[in-house]
Design a protein around this motif. Sequence first.
Motif, short mmCIF file in Angstrom:
data_model
loop_
_atom_site.label_atom_id
_atom_site.label_comp_id
_atom_site.label_asym_id
_atom_site.label_seq_id
_atom_site.Cartn_x
_atom_site.Cartn_y
_atom_site.Cartn_z
N GLU A 5 38.98 4.50 -8.00
CA GLU A 5 39.44 5.89 -7.56
C GLU A 5 40.55 6.31 -8.50
O GLU A 5 41.59 5.82 -8.86
N LEU A 6 40.17 7.54 -9.35
CA LEU A 6 40.94 8.18 -10.02
C LEU A 6 41.84 9.18 -9.40
O LEU A 6 41.39 9.67 -8.49
N ARG A 7 43.19 9.54 -9.83
CA ARG A 7 43.91 10.44 -9.10
C ARG A 7 44.83 11.33 -10.12
O ARG A 7 45.08 10.74 -11.33
N SER A 8 44.78 12.37 -9.94
CA SER A 8 45.39 13.44 -11.07
C SER A 8 46.05 14.62 -9.97
O SER A 8 45.40 15.09 -9.12
N THR A 9 46.94 15.06 -10.94
CA THR A 9 47.90 16.38 -10.32
C THR A 9 47.34 17.47 -10.82
O THR A 9 47.28 17.67 -12.32
N PRO A 10 46.60 18.39 -10.03
CA PRO A 10 46.17 19.47 -10.62
C PRO A 10 47.12 20.52 -11.42
O PRO A 10 48.22 20.63 -10.68
N ARG A 11 46.98 20.96 -12.41
CA ARG A 11 47.88 21.96 -13.05
C ARG A 11 47.42 23.16 -13.44
O ARG A 11 46.26 23.09 -14.09
N GLU A 12 48.26 24.02 -13.52
CA GLU A 12 47.67 25.43 -14.03
C GLU A 12 48.44 25.77 -15.27
O GLU A 12 49.56 25.29 -15.31
N GLU A 13 47.83 26.06 -16.43
CA GLU A 13 48.57 26.12 -17.67
C GLU A 13 48.55 27.65 -17.95
O GLU A 13 47.20 28.29 -18.21
N ASN A 14 49.61 28.42 -17.81
CA ASN A 14 49.52 29.84 -17.98
C ASN A 14 49.20 30.27 -19.42
O ASN A 14 48.60 31.28 -19.73
N HIS A 15 49.76 29.27 -20.52
CA HIS A 15 49.45 29.72 -21.85
C HIS A 15 48.05 29.50 -22.19
O HIS A 15 47.40 29.93 -23.42
N THR A 16 47.22 28.56 -21.58
CA THR A 16 45.78 28.39 -22.02
C THR A 16 44.91 29.24 -21.03
O THR A 16 45.07 28.89 -19.80
N ALA A 17 44.00 29.92 -21.87
CA ALA A 17 43.03 30.77 -20.87
C ALA A 17 42.49 29.78 -19.77
O ALA A 17 41.96 29.02 -20.24
N GLY A 18 42.25 30.18 -18.58
CA GLY A 18 41.63 29.72 -17.59
C GLY A 18 41.85 28.65 -16.90
O GLY A 18 41.23 28.26 -16.03
N LEU A 19 42.89 27.92 -17.27
CA LEU A 19 43.29 26.54 -16.53
C LEU A 19 43.69 26.82 -15.51
O LEU A 19 45.03 27.06 -15.38
N THR A 20 43.31 26.68 -14.19
CA THR A 20 43.69 26.65 -12.89
C THR A 20 43.64 25.26 -12.16
O THR A 20 42.94 24.71 -12.53
N LYS A 21 44.21 25.22 -11.09
CA LYS A 21 44.35 24.04 -10.26
C LYS A 21 43.06 23.77 -9.95
O LYS A 21 42.33 22.68 -9.90
N LYS A 22 42.27 24.68 -9.50
CA LYS A 22 40.87 24.72 -8.91
C LYS A 22 39.66 24.15 -10.06
O LYS A 22 38.94 23.24 -9.98
N SER A 23 40.15 24.78 -11.34
CA SER A 23 39.16 24.53 -12.53
C SER A 23 39.49 23.08 -12.98
O SER A 23 38.74 22.21 -13.55
N TYR A 24 40.76 22.71 -12.83
CA TYR A 24 41.34 21.38 -13.17
C TYR A 24 40.46 20.46 -12.46
O TYR A 24 39.99 19.46 -12.93
N ILE A 25 40.63 20.41 -11.07
CA ILE A 25 39.68 19.62 -10.31
C ILE A 25 38.27 19.68 -10.39
O ILE A 25 37.50 18.68 -10.47
N GLU A 26 37.93 20.98 -10.50
CA GLU A 26 36.25 20.87 -11.00
C GLU A 26 35.85 20.20 -12.22
O GLU A 26 34.93 19.56 -12.22
N THR A 27 36.77 20.26 -13.20
CA THR A 27 36.49 19.56 -14.40
C THR A 27 36.56 17.98 -14.31
O THR A 27 35.79 17.40 -14.82
#
Length: 354
Positions: free
Chosen positions: A96-118
Amino acid sequence: MDDNAEFYKDLPKVELHAHLNGSVSVQTMEKLIRRKPHLNIEHSMTAIGKGQRRTLDECFEVFKVIHKLVDTEEDILMVATDVIKEFAADNVKYLELRSTPREENHTAGLTKKSYIETVIEAIQQCKNEGVDIDVRFLVAIDRRNGAEVAMETVKLAEEFMLSSGGLVVGIDLSGDPTVGDGRCLLPALQRARNSGLKLSLHMSEVPSQLEESELLLNLPPDRIGHGTFLHPEMGGSQSLVDRAVKGRIPLEICLTSNVKGQTVPSYSQHHLRYWYQLGHPCVICTDDKGVFCTDLSQEYQLAASTFGLRPDAVWTLSERAVDCIFAGDEVKQQLRQKWTELKPGLLQGAQLQA
Ligand SMILES: CC(C)=CCNc1ncnc2c1ncn2[C@@H]1O[C@H](COP(=O)(O)O)[C@@H](O)[C@H]1O
Ligand SMILES: [Zn+2]
């Protein structure tokens, strides 16, 4: 003392407490550093070596450095696939992996949603490649970020619980235990519970959190991370212990993390002794195998050598961990079957050597 490292490596294992960005190996870290030379980060800034100790504050600084190195979907995909394959190579059969979804404003496209999707994509890729490990994901809440972000995280986790084909199974509450107030997070955690997400909560990782621990225990959680200061000998209370015991709420035990982070003075004084003697369910875990330079085999070996566990007791410890996973009964049955098949070969060899 059992110094038969091979036994611990061959032992089939379950890992239930692993933070993704704390689990990045030296090899992966080198790839990340090469990708981002302008950050001037050296590997010594992202790990705590043998015999080294750090204050909790210093440990949490390490995560800030790692987060700078892991801030695109590409990075997350590489880190997650590498981490999963490393656990598999260490004979972890369920993770069971755990991780905190992060959004990074300076890098195009990383949202909390895309973090989890990845992260989910990494899990699926490993599965498609036939890596011999069953992986699930807990979406983490960093307590530092307060009630609103916690609620937003729970809602995201709910969505993914329904859309990920059973890969997202729960919520983790983590982050610097000296920051923020667990009380304001109760509504989010309660909501998660009601919607069918399992809860693994870091609890009493530092002293003097009696009131917070009591409120969190009343939810109740499905597992407890650390619980170092729950019991009365550590400034906790008998009623906290009784609550955990009555609910048979498993403790996730991270020996090296606690010793290197100095919340526990030495291996032999670790609270595993207290809970193990009570016959309480305890699961040996790594926490942050990259930061603390360990792996799950090593943690089992440390538990055995510190507390004088013979191979059959070590086997039982790994087998009982299956009871504590968040995936459903079918997965538990499959894992139990695996353990049963592997037992004769492994235990006979180990007992001859013990
Ligand atoms: C400092 C120390 C002794 C660490 C071990 N104890 C921990 N206690 C609470 N939260 C943690 C711990 N280790 C990792 N985390 C959480 O996991 C995060 C890193 O993994 P991720 O970015 O969520 O993928 C950290 O930022 C922190 O929020
Ligand atoms: Zn942790």
